[in-house]
Design a protein around this motif. Structure first.
Motif, PDB file in Angstrom:
ATOM      1  N   GLY A 192      22.904 -23.941 -18.457  1.00 11.70           N
ATOM      2  CA  GLY A 192      23.295 -24.459 -19.761  1.00 11.70           C
ATOM      3  C   GLY A 192      23.157 -23.357 -20.798  1.00 11.70           C
ATOM      4  N   TRP A 193      23.135 -23.769 -22.068  1.00  7.36           N
ATOM      5  CA  TRP A 193      23.029 -22.751 -23.112  1.00  7.36           C
ATOM      6  C   TRP A 193      21.911 -23.111 -24.092  1.00  7.36           C
ATOM      7  N   VAL A 194      21.431 -22.060 -24.804  1.00  8.79           N
ATOM      8  CA  VAL A 194      20.469 -22.292 -25.890  1.00  8.79           C
ATOM      9  C   VAL A 194      20.883 -21.448 -27.087  1.00  8.79           C
ATOM     10  N   PRO A 195      20.615 -21.927 -28.317  1.00 11.06           N
ATOM     11  CA  PRO A 195      20.891 -21.110 -29.501  1.00 11.06           C
ATOM     12  C   PRO A 195      19.933 -19.923 -29.551  1.00 11.06           C
ATOM     13  N   VAL A 196      20.436 -18.788 -30.080  1.00  9.36           N
ATOM     14  CA  VAL A 196      19.603 -17.597 -30.163  1.00  9.36           C
ATOM     15  C   VAL A 196      18.323 -17.892 -30.943  1.00  9.36           C
ATOM     16  N   SER A 197      18.442 -18.727 -31.959  1.00  2.34           N
ATOM     17  CA  SER A 197      17.281 -19.021 -32.808  1.00  2.34           C
ATOM     18  C   SER A 197      16.154 -19.684 -32.030  1.00  2.34           C
ATOM     19  N   GLU A 198      16.479 -20.286 -30.885  1.00  4.62           N
ATOM     20  CA  GLU A 198      15.431 -20.976 -30.139  1.00  4.62           C
ATOM     21  C   GLU A 198      14.791 -20.088 -29.079  1.00  4.62           C
ATOM     22  N   LEU A 199      15.308 -18.850 -28.922  1.00 10.90           N
ATOM     23  CA  LEU A 199      14.733 -17.988 -27.889  1.00 10.90           C
ATOM     24  C   LEU A 199      13.280 -17.695 -28.229  1.00 10.90           C
ATOM     25  N   PRO A 200      12.392 -17.805 -27.263  1.00  8.95           N
ATOM     26  CA  PRO A 200      10.958 -17.647 -27.562  1.00  8.95           C
ATOM     27  C   PRO A 200      10.571 -16.179 -27.718  1.00  8.95           C
ATOM     28  N   GLU A 201       9.395 -15.913 -28.313  1.00 13.45           N
ATOM     29  CA  GLU A 201       8.853 -14.560 -28.423  1.00 13.45           C
ATOM     30  C   GLU A 201       8.154 -14.188 -27.135  1.00 13.45           C
TER      31      GLU A 201
END
Lengths: 227, 382, 215
Positions: B305-314
């Motif tokens: 699936g996909w995730v928004p870049v803003s949700e990518l974890p540190e």
């Protein structure tokens, strides 16, 4: 007709022991009526339905079926009865012949129409899967045609019971005798009782058969009741 | 028909100079048609009404007897022996399905095994197996056909045709009577099924889009059963033999042209896709490279699936994210028209291409329109 | 030649013509009255669906009771009269015409019905201006079946001293005289055919819009 009031006449007829016991009694006449009708319908069904099934299966008899409906409706049952009786003589056997002749046509037409009405796609898939002609007839056409064939039998029963009444005019037995004798003797009690008995037999037979018809084809009912 | 396996590539059905004239006075429905159908391929007979395509099909299982010519199935002339025995070894599916309304779905599927005298246990096992194969819920087996939707009925029709595992399947516009959405789904299912079963399928349709989508080979027939062209979908599309074929595949209509091209013909983009095993850093790089606000996640090549870049974890790992499903997913066999439909339907400018869940690449509007342009160019040049 | 006596026909042709007219009269009255009553019942059944069951049940019983029994039942009350005959004959026409009228109206396409509603027809106007005329072919088919059936049943009223051509059948039965039986039976069949064709003609006149489809 006599001047006695109707109630009095009815009382006289019903009070007569011969009404209840003996060769001209209600039970005997009822038995005659039912026997004559049943034998006529069964004989006609045995004579007519198998060839009608076969003819329709082979896609024949279509024109004949249409002609039988139209002519059958136009020919007066009374006329046929009299023709047969005058030809073969008085008595129960000629009456039976007439009844068989009259109950055959509705069964023939309904059987042919029912088989011809089977969805052509269903038949194409039956042949296409490799059913033999016999299997197509017995496993597909006959069961699918059954409700309409049963309707034909119901019409025939109705007609036979009515015509069996007329048979009394031709010296046959049955419940019609009370009516014919009632007319002849100007006995309104007998006339009325005869009428009520015949009507009751016809209506009860119709009701019983309709109920049986519903039970006879349960798979059809559930197939059509698509939920 | 004894040779069940019929090695792939060997001729399974052959028609030699076959003609059919229904009525001595009228023009022939099929005129000296010669055709060879190989084992394991889907051949689609396509043409306008009156082109005799259904007649050709019905001559193979002898629902129609040819006026002249020879037809062989698996090396045996079909005219030998009883027609009903021949038909039991050939699956047959028609548009109106033709299920027996007085029998349950179970008994409908069991028709041919019953005719062949299989044991009840074997029939019952096979029925369950077929229900799963065509995606029918087991609970439907004891219903009557009247209680099923059109799409479900045709699944039963296919199951019934496959019941005795015949090597050959004849299908006469099987998906013509269902709505477009169900039709596309049934087509996809047939393609899937064929990958597993490798039957020899002769498929009749008047819908060129369906022919392109399903056919390994397409046979275009004209009125009177005249063979205009046969070949792979690509051959037919790129080199229509004559004006009739050109008109039939609908050269003027853009939408039609979209329908004629498959996703597989395009050079797909890879897009901002990363394996779940990589780092969030790599994912951010991928999104930046492609100029998108999202990244797609794969797990050993399978789309997650996909995730928004803003949700990518540190954190150092991408595990534990909850990817959202893609809105527009198409297979490589899908037509460009279906692909555009999918994009429009999900309000996105791109669609994900995947096979059996495995990610293949991305298509966007620009690629679709370029593909059309290049086809126009080649047509003008040829 | 001994089965059919033309001389008898020559001597009795006036009686034959009279009986034929009696037959036509008995049939016509029964069918006209039956049609009016049946259409009235059908209108009720169409407007108020819950009445459809009871109406068909009652007309079905009337249809099922053998004609001779119905006549016999009426005689103590209405005597050996034309009224007795007509009550009986009318009661046999009802079921067929009611059933066909309701089926005909039900068969009118939803599009027509919605168009009528959309143009602001009242329910009554919609029935008489749209549904009823469009149902006419089916209604007429019912009337034709009822008429042909009635022609046959009229022969039975011979036992009430009427019977039209049925009079000859009964007389022939009593004397075993073939000529009379044939005149009665064949005449009745011919009459049924003539009436059926006549009604088909009326149907064509009443429903000109079906003509092109039939051609």
């Amino acid at each position: 007709m006599t001047d006695r009031p109707l109630v009095e006449e009815l009382r006289l007829f019903l009070g007569d022991p011969q009404t209840w016991w003996g060769p001209a009694s209600i039970p005997l006449r009822l038995g005659e009526h039912l026997l004559l009708s049943a034998v006529a319908v069964l004989a006609a069904a045995a004579l007519v339905i198998p060839p009608a099934l076969w003819a329709a299966h082979r896609r024949r008899g279509v024109v004949a079926a249409a002609a039988v409906v139209n002519i059958g409706r136009a020919v007066p049952t009374f006329g046929i009865l009299v023709v047969v009786v005058v030809w073969l003589g008085l008595g129960p056997w000629p009456a039976l012949v007439a009844l068989v002749a009259l109950s055959g046509p509705p069964m023939f037409t309904n059987t042919v129409a029912a088989v011809l009405a089977v969805d052509p796609a269903v038949l194409e898939s039956a042949w296409g899967m490799g059913m033999t002609g016999r299997a197509v007839l017995m496993k597909v056409e006959l069961p699918l045609a059954l409700p309409v064939i049963a309707e034909g039998i119901r019409i025939a029963i109705s007609q036979v019971i009515a015509t069996a009444t007329l048979a009394a005019l031709a010296a046959g037995g049955g419940l019609g005798r009370f009516i014919v004798d009632g007319f002849a003797k100007r006995d309104q009690g007998e006339l009325l009782m005869g009428a009520v008995l015949v009507a009751a037999v016809a209506v009860v037979a119709e009701m019983l058969f309709t109920r049986g018809q519903r039970r006879l084809v349960p798979s059809q009912a559930s197939a059509e009741g698509s939920r | 028909m004894s040779d069940q396996a019929g090695a792939a590539g060997q001729p399974m059905i052959s028609l030699q100079d076959v003609s059919k004239t229904y009525d001595a006075a009228s023009a022939p429905a099929v005129e000296s048609l010669t055709l060879e159908i190989l084992s394991g391929e889907i051949v689609v007979l396509v043409g306008p009404s009156g082109c005799g395509k259904t007649t050709v099909l019905k001559m193979i299982n002898r629902l129609v007897e040819p006026t002249s010519g020879d037809i062989e199935v698996a090396g045996t002339p079909v005219g030998e022996g009883e027609p009903h025995l021949l038909r039991r070894s050939i699956g047959y599916v028609i548009q109106q399905v033709g299920l027996f309304p007085h029998w349950t779905v179970r008994r409908n599927i069991a028709t041919v095994p019953e005719l062949l005298g299989w044991s009840p246990q074997r029939i019952s096992d096979r029925t369950g197996e077929l229900a799963r194969l065509v995606g029918l819920d087991e609970s439907m087996l004891d219903r009557y056909p009247g209680a099923l939707s059109g799409g479900q009925q045709q699944r039963v029709g296919v199951a019934r045709a496959l019941a005795a595992d015949p090597p050959v399947l004849l299908m006469d516009e099987p998906f013509g009577a269902v709505d477009p959405i169900v039709r596309h789904r049934l087509q996809d299912e047939l393609v899937d099924l064929q990958k597993r079963l490798r039957k020899t399928i002769v498929f009749v349709t008047h819908d060129i889009e369906e022919a392109i989508k399903l056919g390994d080979r397409i046979v275009i027939l004209n009125v009177g059963g005249v063979l205009e062209q046969q070949g792979s979908p690509a051959e037919i599309l790129s080199r229509p033999a004559n004006r009739f074929v050109e008109d039939f595949i609908g050269a003027e209509r853009n939408l039609q042209r979209l329908a004629l091209r498959r996703v597989a013909e395009l050079r797909l983009k890879w897009g901002p896709m990363v394996e779940v095993s990589t780092t969030p850093e790599a994912a951010r790089e991928a999104a930046a490279r492609e100029g998108t606000e999202w990244v797609g996640l794969l797990s050993d090549g399978v789309m997650a699936g996909w995730v928004p870049v803003s949700e990518l974890p540190e954190s150092p790992s991408l595990e534990g994210l909850e990817p959202r499903p893609f809105g527009a997913v198409v297979s490589r066999r899908a037509s460009l028209r279906q692909t555009v439909d999918a994009m429009v339907g999900s309000s996105q400018e791109m669609a994900v291409v995947a096979e059996d869940g495995y990610y293949c690449g991305l298509v966007d509007f620009r690629m679709v329109s370029e593909a059309l342009g290049s086809q126009r160019g080649s047509r003008a040049g040829g | 030649m001994n089965i059919f006596n033309w001389e008898w026909v020559g001597r009795n042709w006036i009686a034959i013509v009279e009986r034929t007219w009696e037959h036509v009269f008995l049939t016509a009255v029964a069918v006209v009255v039956g049609t009016v009553i049946a259409i009235g019942l059908a209108v009720v059944a169409v407007r108020r669906r819950r009445w459809y069951g009871p109406i068909t049940s009652v007309t079905n019983i009337l249809y099922t009771v053998p004609s001779l029994a119905l006549f016999a039942f009426l005689v103590p009350f209405t005597g050996l009269s034309t009224l007795t005959s007509e009550i009986g004959l009318v009661s046999y026409t009802l079921l067929i015409i009611v059933r066909n009228t309701v089926a005909g109206v039900d068969g009118v396409s939803r599009g027509v019905r919605e168009a009528a509603d959309g143009m602001g027809f009242t329910a009554r106007r919609r029935f008489w201006k749209a549904e009823f005329p469009l149902a006419l072919p089916v209604i007429m088919a019912g009337i034709r079946i009822a008429s042909v059936t009635t022609v046959g049943l009229v022969t039975i009223t011979a036992i009430l001293g009427q019977g039209g051509l049925g009079y000859f059948i009964l007389a022939g039965l009593r004397s075993f005289f073939w000529t009379q039986i044939i005149i009665g039976t064949v005449g009745s069949v011919l009459l049924a055919v003539v009436i059926d064709v006549g009604l088909l003609w009326v149907e064509r006149l009443l429903t000109p819009w079906t003509r092109r489809a039939a051609a």
